[in-house]
Design a protein around this motif. Sequence first.
Motif, short mmCIF file in Angstrom:
data_model
loop_
_atom_site.label_atom_id
_atom_site.label_comp_id
_atom_site.label_asym_id
_atom_site.label_seq_id
_atom_site.Cartn_x
_atom_site.Cartn_y
_atom_site.Cartn_z
N LYS A 112 0.51 -1.37 0.43
CA LYS A 112 -0.21 0.23 -0.02
C LYS A 112 0.94 1.51 -0.27
O LYS A 112 -0.07 2.33 -0.21
CB LYS A 112 -0.40 -0.07 1.62
CG LYS A 112 -1.90 -1.56 1.52
CD LYS A 112 -2.53 -1.17 2.44
CE LYS A 112 -4.20 -1.92 2.64
NZ LYS A 112 -4.06 -2.09 3.67
N ARG A 113 2.10 1.35 0.68
CA ARG A 113 3.08 2.17 0.72
C ARG A 113 3.51 2.80 -0.86
O ARG A 113 4.24 2.44 -1.63
CB ARG A 113 3.68 2.33 1.63
CG ARG A 113 4.58 3.56 1.59
CD ARG A 113 4.01 4.63 2.79
NE ARG A 113 5.03 5.32 2.68
CZ ARG A 113 5.33 6.56 2.85
NH1 ARG A 113 5.26 6.38 1.03
NH2 ARG A 113 6.60 7.53 2.30
N LYS A 114 2.90 4.40 -1.30
CA LYS A 114 3.70 4.58 -2.29
C LYS A 114 4.43 6.07 -2.03
O LYS A 114 4.69 7.08 -1.14
CB LYS A 114 2.31 4.94 -3.22
CG LYS A 114 1.50 4.30 -3.77
CD LYS A 114 0.31 4.97 -4.49
CE LYS A 114 -0.35 2.66 -5.34
NZ LYS A 114 -1.46 3.73 -5.90
N PHE A 115 5.35 6.65 -2.96
CA PHE A 115 6.69 7.30 -2.22
C PHE A 115 6.82 8.32 -4.14
O PHE A 115 6.41 7.78 -4.69
CB PHE A 115 8.00 6.81 -1.81
CG PHE A 115 8.76 5.44 -1.20
CD1 PHE A 115 8.81 6.62 0.04
CD2 PHE A 115 8.56 3.87 -1.55
CE1 PHE A 115 8.86 5.57 1.04
CE2 PHE A 115 7.85 3.17 -0.30
CZ PHE A 115 8.83 4.02 1.02
N SER A 116 6.20 9.12 -3.04
CA SER A 116 6.33 10.60 -4.67
C SER A 116 7.88 10.27 -5.38
O SER A 116 8.74 9.83 -4.39
CB SER A 116 5.87 11.66 -4.11
OG SER A 116 7.00 11.91 -2.56
N GLU A 117 7.58 11.00 -6.11
CA GLU A 117 8.81 11.04 -7.24
C GLU A 117 9.51 12.18 -5.96
O GLU A 117 11.28 11.85 -6.12
CB GLU A 117 9.07 12.76 -8.47
CG GLU A 117 7.98 11.30 -9.37
CD GLU A 117 7.44 12.07 -10.62
OE1 GLU A 117 8.32 13.07 -10.81
OE2 GLU A 117 6.83 11.37 -11.49
N GLU A 118 9.65 13.53 -5.40
CA GLU A 118 10.43 13.71 -4.43
C GLU A 118 11.10 13.04 -3.43
O GLU A 118 12.19 13.17 -3.45
CB GLU A 118 9.79 14.85 -3.61
CG GLU A 118 10.36 16.04 -2.95
CD GLU A 118 11.82 17.21 -3.86
OE1 GLU A 118 12.57 17.56 -3.55
OE2 GLU A 118 11.00 17.05 -5.16
N GLU A 119 10.25 11.87 -2.90
CA GLU A 119 11.15 11.29 -2.02
C GLU A 119 12.30 10.07 -2.55
O GLU A 119 13.06 9.55 -1.78
CB GLU A 119 10.24 10.72 -1.34
CG GLU A 119 8.80 11.01 -0.76
CD GLU A 119 8.59 10.32 0.13
OE1 GLU A 119 8.14 10.63 1.20
OE2 GLU A 119 6.98 9.47 -0.58
N LEU A 120 11.99 10.17 -3.85
CA LEU A 120 12.63 8.68 -4.35
C LEU A 120 13.54 9.47 -5.25
O LEU A 120 14.79 8.54 -5.85
CB LEU A 120 12.02 8.02 -5.45
CG LEU A 120 10.76 7.93 -5.35
CD1 LEU A 120 9.95 6.87 -6.19
CD2 LEU A 120 11.54 6.10 -3.67
N LYS A 121 13.93 10.46 -4.78
CA LYS A 121 14.87 11.70 -5.83
C LYS A 121 16.43 11.26 -4.66
O LYS A 121 17.06 10.93 -3.73
CB LYS A 121 14.90 12.85 -6.21
CG LYS A 121 13.83 13.00 -7.10
CD LYS A 121 13.79 14.65 -6.90
CE LYS A 121 13.49 15.48 -8.09
NZ LYS A 121 13.01 17.08 -8.29
N PRO A 122 17.47 10.95 -5.96
CA PRO A 122 18.94 10.91 -4.85
C PRO A 122 18.78 11.81 -4.19
O PRO A 122 18.99 12.80 -4.98
CB PRO A 122 19.77 10.47 -6.15
CG PRO A 122 18.77 9.91 -7.49
CD PRO A 122 17.67 10.82 -7.06
N GLN A 123 19.80 11.36 -3.22
CA GLN A 123 20.28 13.07 -2.14
C GLN A 123 21.39 13.07 -2.03
O GLN A 123 22.54 12.52 -2.64
CB GLN A 123 20.43 12.11 -0.85
CG GLN A 123 18.35 12.14 -0.31
CD GLN A 123 17.86 12.78 -0.81
OE1 GLN A 123 18.17 14.58 0.01
NE2 GLN A 123 16.09 13.00 -0.60
N PRO A 124 21.59 14.46 -2.51
CA PRO A 124 23.59 14.63 -2.13
C PRO A 124 24.24 14.63 -1.20
O PRO A 124 23.47 14.15 -0.10
CB PRO A 124 22.77 16.04 -3.28
CG PRO A 124 21.86 16.86 -2.18
CD PRO A 124 20.91 15.35 -2.05
N MET A 125 25.28 13.98 -1.95
CA MET A 125 26.41 14.08 -0.39
C MET A 125 26.72 15.44 -0.32
O MET A 125 27.15 16.51 -1.05
CB MET A 125 28.18 13.22 -1.63
CG MET A 125 27.40 12.20 -2.34
SD MET A 125 27.68 10.83 -0.74
CE MET A 125 28.66 9.95 -0.19
#
Length: 211
Positions: A112-125
């Motif tokens: 049921k859990r869905k993630f938005s595109e913003e949540e799935l974006k790679p995080q910068p170092m």
Amino acid sequence: MDLEEFLSENGIPPSPSQHDHSPHPPGLQPASSAAPSVMDLSSRASAPLHPGIPSPNCMQSPIRPGQLLPANRNTPSPIDPDTIQVPVGYEPDPADLALSSIPGQEMFDPRKRKFSEEELKPQPMIKKARKVFIPDDLKQDDKYWARRRKNNMAAKRSRDARRLKENQIAIRASFLEKENSALRQEVADLRKELGKCKNILAKYEARHGPL
């Protein structure tokens, strides 16, 4: 001798004028006219010429593109894609679910859990900040240690939240891979069934004409 008696004895009919004006004998009906009535003509026109061939008025005309479909037509209703459930043989490890769930709240459900595109974006170092040398005499201050404790708690909360989100995404991705495999198999089966239906339809149209 009377004229009528003479004519009747010799078998000669009386004059047409007298025959026309003579009344009909009681109890006898006049002969029907040779021309049919209007009702007879309409009934004969509606009747088929041959008993085995139906009348053209009784044949139903095919539905044209501009005509409306009948109300009792069984048209399937649209389906919401979110309500479709695909049987997937996926049972995540309870320990992984515990690491992906917030303590005291509902257990994490990867279906049921869905993630938005913003949540799935790679995080910068992010580079760590340079350490600032603090003299020992300043470490004696209570404000310094209060600030250190607050900073350490915030850093721990941030690490725990990031680790929780990473665990959730990993379990969700594992479930989606299983679901994708099941959907691909279902699509392959449906294409095979569709090919059989097309072959049957082609054979029918070759024998009986297009539908």
